[in-house]
Design an enzyme around this catalytic site. Sequence first.
Site, short mmCIF file in Angstrom:
data_model
loop_
_atom_site.label_atom_id
_atom_site.label_comp_id
_atom_site.label_asym_id
_atom_site.label_seq_id
_atom_site.Cartn_x
_atom_site.Cartn_y
_atom_site.Cartn_z
N HIS B 85 0.84 -1.20 0.00
CA HIS B 85 0.00 0.00 0.00
C HIS B 85 0.87 1.24 0.00
O HIS B 85 2.09 1.14 0.12
CB HIS B 85 -0.99 0.00 1.17
CG HIS B 85 -0.33 0.06 2.51
ND1 HIS B 85 0.22 -1.06 3.12
CD2 HIS B 85 -0.13 1.09 3.37
CE1 HIS B 85 0.73 -0.71 4.28
NE2 HIS B 85 0.54 0.58 4.47
N ASP B 89 5.93 4.17 5.20
CA ASP B 89 6.69 3.09 5.85
C ASP B 89 6.67 1.80 5.02
O ASP B 89 7.21 0.78 5.45
CB ASP B 89 6.23 2.85 7.30
CG ASP B 89 4.73 2.73 7.43
OD1 ASP B 89 4.02 2.97 6.44
OD2 ASP B 89 4.26 2.38 8.53
N HIS B 90 6.04 1.89 3.83
CA HIS B 90 6.07 0.75 2.91
C HIS B 90 6.61 1.14 1.53
O HIS B 90 7.01 0.28 0.77
CB HIS B 90 4.68 0.13 2.80
CG HIS B 90 4.20 -0.43 4.11
ND1 HIS B 90 4.18 -1.77 4.40
CD2 HIS B 90 3.76 0.19 5.24
CE1 HIS B 90 3.76 -1.96 5.65
NE2 HIS B 90 3.49 -0.78 6.17
N ASP B 207 -0.04 -8.41 10.69
CA ASP B 207 0.13 -7.07 11.26
C ASP B 207 -0.18 -7.06 12.76
O ASP B 207 -1.28 -7.40 13.17
CB ASP B 207 -0.83 -6.13 10.51
CG ASP B 207 -0.83 -4.69 11.02
OD1 ASP B 207 -0.01 -4.35 11.88
OD2 ASP B 207 -1.67 -3.91 10.51
N HIS B 380 -5.37 0.12 11.85
CA HIS B 380 -4.87 -1.24 12.12
C HIS B 380 -5.85 -2.01 12.99
O HIS B 380 -6.53 -1.46 13.85
CB HIS B 380 -3.52 -1.17 12.83
CG HIS B 380 -2.45 -0.53 11.99
ND1 HIS B 380 -1.69 -1.23 11.10
CD2 HIS B 380 -2.03 0.76 11.92
CE1 HIS B 380 -0.83 -0.41 10.51
NE2 HIS B 380 -1.03 0.81 10.98
#
Lengths: 564, 564
Positions: B85, B89-90, B207, B380
Site C-alpha cells: 500500500h 513506511d512501505h 500485522d 490497524h
Amino acid sequence: MSKKQNEQPHAPDGVLRVLPLGGLGEVGKNMMIMEYISDSTHDSIIIDTGIMFPENDMLGIDYIIPDFNYIMDRLDTIRGVIITHGHEDHTGAIHHVMEHVNAPVYATRLTRGLLEVKLKSAGLLDQVTLVTAQAGDTIQMGPFIVEFFHVCHSIPDSVGLGITTPVGLVVHSGDYKFDHTPVDGWPPDFAKLAEFASRGVLALFADSTNADVPGWTRSESGIDPAFDEIFRDAPGRIIVATFASLISRVQQVANAARRHNRKMIVQGFSMVENVKMARNLGYLDIPDEMLIDVSEAGHYAPNQIVVMTTGTQGEPMAGLGRLSTGQHRNLEVEPGDTVLMSSHPIPGNEEMVYRTINKLFQRGANVIYDPVASVHVSGHAAQEEMKLLINLVRPRFFVPVHGELRHLHQHAKIASELGIPRENIRVVENGTILELTPDSLTTGERVPGGYVYVDGSVVGDVGPAVLREREALGRDGFVIANLNVDRDSRQLVGQPEIISRGFVFLRDSQDLINKAQKAIADGLGQNGHTSVRSIRQDVERRLEKYFYTETKRRPMVFVFVNEL
Amino acid sequence: MSKKQNEQPHAPDGVLRVLPLGGLGEVGKNMMIMEYISDSTHDSIIIDTGIMFPENDMLGIDYIIPDFNYIMDRLDTIRGVIITHGHEDHTGAIHHVMEHVNAPVYATRLTRGLLEVKLKSAGLLDQVTLVTAQAGDTIQMGPFIVEFFHVCHSIPDSVGLGITTPVGLVVHSGDYKFDHTPVDGWPPDFAKLAEFASRGVLALFADSTNADVPGWTRSESGIDPAFDEIFRDAPGRIIVATFASLISRVQQVANAARRHNRKMIVQGFSMVENVKMARNLGYLDIPDEMLIDVSEAGHYAPNQIVVMTTGTQGEPMAGLGRLSTGQHRNLEVEPGDTVLMSSHPIPGNEEMVYRTINKLFQRGANVIYDPVASVHVSGHAAQEEMKLLINLVRPRFFVPVHGELRHLHQHAKIASELGIPRENIRVVENGTILELTPDSLTTGERVPGGYVYVDGSVVGDVGPAVLREREALGRDGFVIANLNVDRDSRQLVGQPEIISRGFVFLRDSQDLINKAQKAIADGLGQNGHTSVRSIRQDVERRLEKYFYTETKRRPMVFVFVNEL
C-alpha cells in the site's frame, strides 16, 4: 507594610492578586503566589514550589524551576509557604525558594517528611521552619485564613485549600480526584466543599490535568483485581515498577503480595528512602517480616518474590532501565519473570518507555502494562469529577489551573456548560496576574512567568541561546580548522589541521577532508587578506559553503588562524 | 540458478526463507525478503520498501531505511518487488532499493501512482518497470504465485498477499483492519481468506501494530457523526489536519464539507500532490466546484470554508505547525477558527503535537482532538480482529510481524489462546531468517537486519559513533582552547583563545573563562613538557576536570597547541 489585617472589613479597600507560575506550559502547577494589597498593607503566600522535567528538545537540562523573580522584591511580604502534597512538581524547588524566603513552610505530615529529605540534602533543614498542618486545620497567615481539606490523589496526605481573604473565600483544589475507595480508606472531604459553598465561594482554582478525559477516573482500588490475577498466575518473580512517590501504589503491591504470599524486595535509592519514611510515619503498612533484602532472594522460590522498583518512564539509570539492559547491580531479568509497569508514560517519554518494554521482552520477561491490563489509574479528576467539584463549590469566578492551555480551555468549557458565565471564567498563562475584588475578576499585568533551566550544579546560566547552540551541534556537529599562516606573506604554512565531531565519521571521509583542506588553501591563495580576522571569516564562509554543497548539512564551522 | 520452478513438486527439495527487515524496532514492517532455495534454484521476492522516521535521540537524522545488504549479493535472484500500500513506511525507500534491483515492481493503481511520484523525483521512473496489480489478480514471480487480496486500511487500494510457494501457501496480511463500513465502500475480502483456509495455509504473517489494544478498531465511518457535529456547529472556518497519505480521511472531510455547504481549500505540498493524484485516478471524489484556491477565500463567509492541511505530528515546517506559529504563507489562525486534528500522535511526537495544540489555542482557535471528540480511528486491527483473521485463515504456523517486540508478544499470546501450539508461533526480530518447509518452521541464522541513517544527501555515513558525539554535544556543548607556545622554552605566548558553544553563555561567564585560562597557564608552567602532544593532552585533561568541578557538566574539550 503591616502584617495586621485580621479584621475582615466589610468593604475591603484592597485587591487580591493571584499569580500562577510554573515550568513549561502547565499553568500554576509548580507555584502560585497570592497577594493581598491594600493602601496600607501588602501580604502574600506561596502555594507549592515544584519543578518540571525538561522536554525532549531541551538538551542537557536536568530540570526546570519556575522563574520566581516576582517574589524577590516582595520577600518581606511572604507570610507562609504551603505545599499541597509530596510530588516533585509541587515540592522539588523547595530549596531554591527557601534559599531566599524567610517564612514558615506548612505541609501535612507525609509531605513534610518528603520536604525534610530535600531540605536536608540541600543543607537548609536547620534554617527552615516547618509546620505540620493536617487536613481539617485552619491556620492564619497574615490576612489569609487557610483551611486545609483532605483530597484524594496518588500520594496520601494531599490537601486542597480554602483561603478566606479580605475579598472573599478562594478555594484551591490541589491535585485531586474523587476516589470513593482510595487505598488509605480516606475518601475526599465532600462535606467541607459543600460547607464552603454554603459560605459563598468567590473563586475556585481547580486542577485541569485530565480535562480532556471524559467520564470518571477509576478508583485506585480498581486495579486490585488486575494485580490479583497477575500475582496469582505469574510463574516466577514479579517486578513492579512505579514512581517512588506513588506511596499508595506501593501499598497496593504490598497488599497483593500479602494476599499471595510473596516477599517484597524494595530497590532503587528513592524508592527505598520513600518506603522507609512512609513506613516510619505510618503511611505505609508493610510488616517487617514481608520485606526482605535482595541478598535473601535465594532462600525463596521465584514465585514467592515481588520486587518493587522505579524507572517507569524509561530512564536508563533507574531500576527498570538498568534491568532492561542487564546493568542492574543486584538483579537480572530472567525468562519467567513478570514485569508490571504500574504507570502511564508522561507525554514525551513514550519512546523511551516502549524501548524499555521491548528490551525486557527481549530478555524473556512477560511485560504487563496498560492497556494490556488495568494496572494503573490516574491521580487526577476526569471531566465528570470536575463537574462535581464545580457544582459542589458553586464559585462565582472560575480559574482552571494545573494543565496546559488545551486542558484549561476544556476545563473552561466544562465550567461554562455548568452555567458559570463565560466572563466569570478566566484562562491565563503563567505570569499573568489575576485580580479579585468581592465582585470582580480582572486580568492584570503580565510579569515574567517563564522558567529557569537547571543544568548540572548551576541555576540559570543556560538560556535559550545556549540551547539553540546545543540543538545545532546535536543536529549537524561542528568542524574546526586550525591554520598557520606566514606573518608577512599571508601564505599557508603546512597543512591546516581539521577536526570534527558529530558531523560525519572522519576516518571514512578522508576525501571530504582533503577537499576541505584544498578549499582552504585555494581561498588563501586567491585573496589578498590584510588581517587574520579577514582570513578567518573568509575561510569559515568557504568551509560552510563547501560542506553544505557536499553533504546538505550545516555543521558549525570555526577557524583559528595563527601567524607564524 | 534457474528461474524455472513452476511445477509444484510433491516433496519439494528446497526451503522457503523469510527475512524480516526494517527500521528501528518494528519487525518486518518496512521490508521483507522471501526466498525459495532448492538444490538447483534460488529465487526471491521483496515485499515493501519503506522508511522509518527517527526517534528523538537520533539527532539530525532525516529518516531511516532498512539495512538491505542481504539482497546485494542476491540481486539476480529477485523476481519481483511487491508494495502492499501507499504509506511511507512501505514505499519511502523504493528509490534506494530500485537503484540496485532489476525486477518489476507490482502495486495497485493508487500505490503505483504514489510510487511514480517518488521514483520520478529520484530520476528513476524511466528505469523501473511498474506493473499494476489489482486485488483479485494472481501473478507468478518465479516459483511464487502471488494472489493480491483486498484489505481495508487508512489508505485505499491496500492489499494483502496469498503466496503459493513450493513448500505451501503463505498468507501476508499487509497493514489491515476489518472495516465493514470503509469510506470507499469496499469491505475486506473475507471470502478470499476463507478460501485460503480451505486450501490449507502453511503460515500466516500478520500485522501486530495494535496487538495491545483490546476489542475492535472502530470503522472509518464511525467518525462521521463527530465530523457532522463539528461542521454544523463551528462558527467560523474549519481547519482539518491529517496525514497527506490518509486519502480516505480527505474523502470524509470532503463528504462532510458537501453535507454542510463548505468549500474546500487544500494546503501543503504533499497534501496538494496526493489529492491531485488520487482525484485523477478516481480514488477521491471531490467535485471541481467544491475546491477553491486560498486566494478565493475572501469571497466566502468563514463558516463556508474548510481548509485541509498537514502537520498533525507537530512538525514545525508543516501546515499546522506554521499556522500555530503564525508563519504560514497564505493563512492565519484567527479567533473563531476550529482546528480539527484527525490523527493520533505517533509515539515520540506527543510533546510536539501538544505544543502545537497549545499554540493554536493561544491564537484563539478551538482545537478538537481525540479524546475531546472521536475525530480519528486507527487503520490497524485490534485484538478481536486479529482473532478473526487467525480463525479465518487457520494457519499451521504463525508469525506476528509489523510491530515492536511488545506487540509481537501480545499477538503471539492471542494466537496461542486461539489454539495454535506455542512451538508453531515464532517471534523474531529484524534480521532473523525463518525457514519453512511443508511441515516445519525453524529459526535460521541471524543476518545484519538493522537500519541505515539517512542524513542530508548522504546515506549511511552517519553511524552510532557520530550519533553519540551529537548526543554529547547536544547535552553539554564543547570548549576549544587555542594556545601558542614558545618552540624552545615551551612557555605560553600570549593569552590562550577560548571559544565554546552549547556549554554556558560565555559573556556571562567571564570568570569561568578567566579561571580556565589561568588553569592552562598554571599547567604549562608546572610541567616540563617535551612535546606538543603532551601539552595538548595535559591541558585537555586539566580543562575537563576544571569545568566538571565548576559546573558538573562535561563539555567536549579540544586544545590546539601552536609552536611559535
